[in-house]
Motif scaffolding. Structure first.
Motif: not given
Length: 329
Positions: A2-7, A35-37, A73-75, A30-33
């Motif tokens: 698990e990471g804080h961001t995708a990067k 972003s669309r990016r 569903k979008q992902c 984590d859904y709460s953090t």
């Protein structure tokens, strides 16, 4: 992992691959953090690194809301949503099961590249098949709508629980989709399956292909008996046909626990055919308790190897004779 961001997460995977030469057991977002990016970044990442698509990808959420469902569903890379209610043991089982399914889809996808030659030159037949599926399923749903409303009301009156039974099934090329039927069993029937293994009409020694079919299953409700014997419980599958998950004629889509036992070169061909509501197995052996696992799979393989639009029409004509079962299976 698990990471804080995708990067961050992707950097951790790169470090793990380069330093320890192994991939993570699972990835959690984590859904709460998120972003669309981030979601776009993960989609592009898995597109670039096909080998990593076999890693289970979970979305962590406090609860499963409509917004979470839409996001999932979008992902397309998200395998399942995990909430705090999921225990450590349950999570471990999910990781192992999804890992097996994704590896199976990846490996067998490559093995199926050559067998797909069965479908070359069948463009007209496939076009006619899909056209018939859309036309017949649409017409069928319109005509069956009053009957389906009555069945839905009867199910609700007979017992508590959902009107429809929805479960993941594996179809053509191991594609996993949500399969619909009218509920014919008591609620939580799937959880009681292990208690009935001694009644399984398919003999198994725990090795090789595994199918479960219980004659006079005690989990089936009184209304469920009628719906199954008349095949009215399968009417909601017309929605699956319209969506393209299934065809009117094909091999039955299998529960994932059955599909995972059919990944060898010997049995893989049965997944070359589209998933169907009716097919060769139904009109040949439906309801016959003496049928062996090998015989059922061979019927599926036979259909996969020689299916044509004309053959489908012949199977459809003969389907009504198999609709009324003598054995409650």
């Amino acid at each position: 992992m698990e990471g804080h961001t995708a990067k961050d997460g992707q950097a951790l995977i790169s470090d793990l691959l380069s330093m320890e030469r192994k991939a993570p057991a699972a990835i959690f977002l984590d859904y709460s953090t998120v972003s669309r990016r981030d979601s776009e970044s993960w989609a592009a990442y898995f597109k670039s690194y096909q080998a990593l698509r076999t890693i289970p990808f979970f979305l962590l959420a406090g609860e499963i809301t409509d917004e979470v469902k839409v996001f999932t569903k979008q992902c397309g890379f998200i395998d399942e949503v995990v909430t705090p209610a999921c225990t450590e043991q349950q999570l471990k089982a999910k990781v192992e099961f999804i890992s097996k399914i994704k590896r199976m889809q990846s490996v067998q996808g490559e093995k199926m590249a050559m067998p797909r030659a069965h479908y070359k030159g069948k463009g007209v037949s496939n076009f006619l098949k899909r056209s018939l599926d859309i036309t017949a399923a649409s017409f069928g749903l319109i005509c069956a709508a009053p009957i389906m409303l009555v069945i839905a009301a009867a199910i609700r009156m007979e017992s508590k629980g959902p009107i429809f039974y929805a479960a993941k099934r594996a179809g053509r090329n191991y594609k996993v989709f949500k399969f619909y039927k009218f509920r014919t069993m008591v609620p939580d029937a799937d959880k009681k399956l292990q208690q009935l293994q001694h009644l399984n009409q398919y003999a198994t020694d725990g090795k090789g292909p595994v199918f479960y079919k219980v004659s006079n299953d005690p989990r089936i409700t009184k209304l469920g008996n009628f719906l199954r014997n008349s095949s009215l419980d399968e009417l909601p599958q017309l929605f699956n046909v319209l969506k393209g998950d299934m065809s009117l004629v094909g091999n039955r889509p299998l529960p994932l626990y059955e599909a995972t036992t059919l990944t060898t070169d010997e049995w893989v061909e049965r997944f070359l055919a589209p998933a169907g509501i009716t097919g060769l197995w139904q009109i040949s052996k439906r309801g016959k308790a003496e049928m062996s696992v090998e015989e059922r799979i061979q019927l599926d393989i036979n259909y996969a190897n020689k299916n044509t639009f004309a053959y489908d029409m012949w199977l459809m004509v003969n389907t009504p004779f198999a609709l009324i079962q003598k054995d409650n299976v």
